[in-house]
Write an enzyme that holds these catalytic residues in place. Structure first.
Site, PDB file in Angstrom:
ATOM      1  N   LYS A 125       2.454 -11.721   8.577  1.00 48.70           N
ATOM      2  CA  LYS A 125       1.310 -10.994   8.045  1.00 48.70           C
ATOM      3  C   LYS A 125       0.634 -11.933   7.066  1.00 48.70           C
ATOM      4  O   LYS A 125       1.188 -12.268   6.017  1.00 48.70           O
ATOM      5  CB  LYS A 125       1.736  -9.698   7.349  1.00 48.70           C
ATOM      6  CG  LYS A 125       0.546  -8.939   6.745  1.00 48.70           C
ATOM      7  CD  LYS A 125       0.973  -7.698   5.990  1.00 48.70           C
ATOM      8  CE  LYS A 125      -0.236  -7.028   5.332  1.00 48.70           C
ATOM      9  NZ  LYS A 125       0.147  -5.850   4.501  1.00 48.70           N
TER      10      LYS A 125
ATOM     11  N   VAL B 227      -2.851  -5.964  10.283  1.00 52.52           N
ATOM     12  CA  VAL B 227      -2.136  -4.991   9.451  1.00 52.52           C
ATOM     13  C   VAL B 227      -3.125  -4.600   8.374  1.00 52.52           C
ATOM     14  O   VAL B 227      -3.358  -5.342   7.423  1.00 52.52           O
ATOM     15  CB  VAL B 227      -0.846  -5.566   8.845  1.00 52.52           C
ATOM     16  CG1 VAL B 227      -0.168  -4.510   7.976  1.00 52.52           C
ATOM     17  CG2 VAL B 227       0.111  -6.026   9.943  1.00 52.52           C
TER      18      VAL B 227
ATOM     19  N   TYR C 241       5.644 -11.939   5.221  1.00 48.59           N
ATOM     20  CA  TYR C 241       4.450 -11.458   4.529  1.00 48.59           C
ATOM     21  C   TYR C 241       4.067 -12.506   3.491  1.00 48.59           C
ATOM     22  O   TYR C 241       4.735 -12.653   2.466  1.00 48.59           O
ATOM     23  CB  TYR C 241       4.752 -10.106   3.877  1.00 48.59           C
ATOM     24  CG  TYR C 241       3.566  -9.395   3.258  1.00 48.59           C
ATOM     25  CD1 TYR C 241       2.258  -9.825   3.415  1.00 48.59           C
ATOM     26  CD2 TYR C 241       3.761  -8.234   2.507  1.00 48.59           C
ATOM     27  CE1 TYR C 241       1.194  -9.167   2.851  1.00 48.59           C
ATOM     28  CE2 TYR C 241       2.700  -7.550   1.932  1.00 48.59           C
ATOM     29  CZ  TYR C 241       1.421  -8.018   2.108  1.00 48.59           C
ATOM     30  OH  TYR C 241       0.367  -7.354   1.539  1.00 48.59           O
TER      31      TYR C 241
ATOM     32  N   THR D  93       0.819  -1.205   0.000  1.00 47.71           N
ATOM     33  CA  THR D  93       0.000   0.000   0.000  1.00 47.71           C
ATOM     34  C   THR D  93       0.854   1.257   0.000  1.00 47.71           C
ATOM     35  O   THR D  93       0.380   2.334  -0.354  1.00 47.71           O
ATOM     36  CB  THR D  93      -0.939  -0.009   1.223  1.00 47.71           C
ATOM     37  OG1 THR D  93      -1.602  -1.278   1.285  1.00 47.71           O
ATOM     38  CG2 THR D  93      -1.979   1.080   1.135  1.00 47.71           C
TER      39      THR D  93
END
Length: 303
Positions: A173, A213, A145, A57
């Site tokens: 994540k 998150v 991630y 993002t």
């Protein structure tokens, strides 16, 4: 850091509610450090006890190493010790990721977000070797991630368990959207799981995640904090009501690419952060109008 208590046997090494922060740009497309600092401070004021910079993002794919360093330093300075600041350092090049990790440590990051190498789609053995080198390059704790939709390769249960034995790898994540696979890891490790798919925030908490998150937290942090607090206190009915209340926001901010609509949502709520960089393109008038309806339906006040 942060005020949320933790009603679980697992620790939350990076806080409970974290925003995967957008990277503000000027009207000319340059990094806007002043606005980045302001946004970071505002997000923490609203209840985030962690921030992730230079993630998906944050448009990390289209910012330079120098910009990543400047952005991280600005955010760290803005929030001080009020929140954890994780730096996204994952790339498809192990040596480059090691350099970014060392730079992030010098810039004051409190943790590293390491995404599965993308595009090259390495075998699991290569992923393990990659993460071990990055994790061993600094003294910072690491959040893996796992987002196969973007990387093309999912972390297998055995890979996550193997990486979890590295002393620096403390969290995941989780954007794999596979509650069964996540449960398998949670049953066999002490890794702290953070939900990386907003629509699954409550389901992930229910099976053992310690936090979120989030992308939608750019505009609904207080509600997410309340959701986590309600779940922690055993008020599952309230947590479910908040989860369902947020459905229009979850849907609305991912009708197209999440960065595009995150920036559009911030503008609609009176906190503009500029546009996106190519190959992304800004939201159209029609997309902004639909997003405004979605946000309003989810209880977000527009400017």
């Amino acid at each position: 850091m942060g005020s949320l208590t933790l009603m679980t046997s697992r620790s939350a090494p990076f806080g409970r509610v974290l925003t995967a922060m957008v990277t503000p740009f000027t009207s000319g497309g340059e990094l806007d450090l002043e606005r980045a600092a302001s946004l970071a401070s505002s997000l923490v004021d609203q209840g985030n006890d962690g921030l992730v910079v230079s993630g998906t993002t944050g448009e990390a794919a289209t910012t330079s190493d120098a910009e990543k360093d400047a952005l991280l330093r600005a955010v760290v300075e803005a929030v001080g010790d009020r929140a954890h600041v994780l730096a996204g350092v994952g790339t498809y090049d192990t040596r480059h990721s090691v350099e970014l990790a060392r730079s992030a440590e010098k810039a004051g990051a409190t943790g590293l977000l390491v995404v599965t190498p993308y595009y090259t789609r390495p075998p699991q053995a290569g992923i393990v070797a990659h993460v071990e080198q990055v994790a061993g390059a600094t003294g910072l704790p690491v959040m893996l991630y796992d987002i196969p939709f973007r990387t093309g390769t999912a972390l297998t249960t055995e890979t996550i368990l193997a990486l979890g034995r590295h002393p620096s790898v403390v969290a995941v994540k989780d954007a794999k959207d596979d509650l069964g696979a996540t449960s398998a890891v949670l049953a066999r490790s002490d890794l702290a799981y953070y939900c990386g798919t907003d629509q699954l925030n409550l389901p992930l908490l229910a099976i053992g995640a310690v936090g979120l998150v989030s992308v939608v937290s750019h505009v609904v942090t207080p509600t997410l904090v309340e959701l986590v607090q309600a779940y922690d206190s055993g008020d599952v009915v309230r947590a479910r009501a908040l989860h369902l209340q947020l459905q229009p926001v979850y849907t609305g901010m991912f009708r197209t690419q999440g960065v595009i609509l995150s920036k559009a949502a911030l503008a609609l709520t009176g906190a503009p952060v500029g546009g996106v960089r190519l190959p992304l393109v800004d939201a159209t008038d029609e997309q902004r109008a639909v997003l405004a309806q979605d946000l309003t339906a989810g209880g977000v006040a527009l400017a």
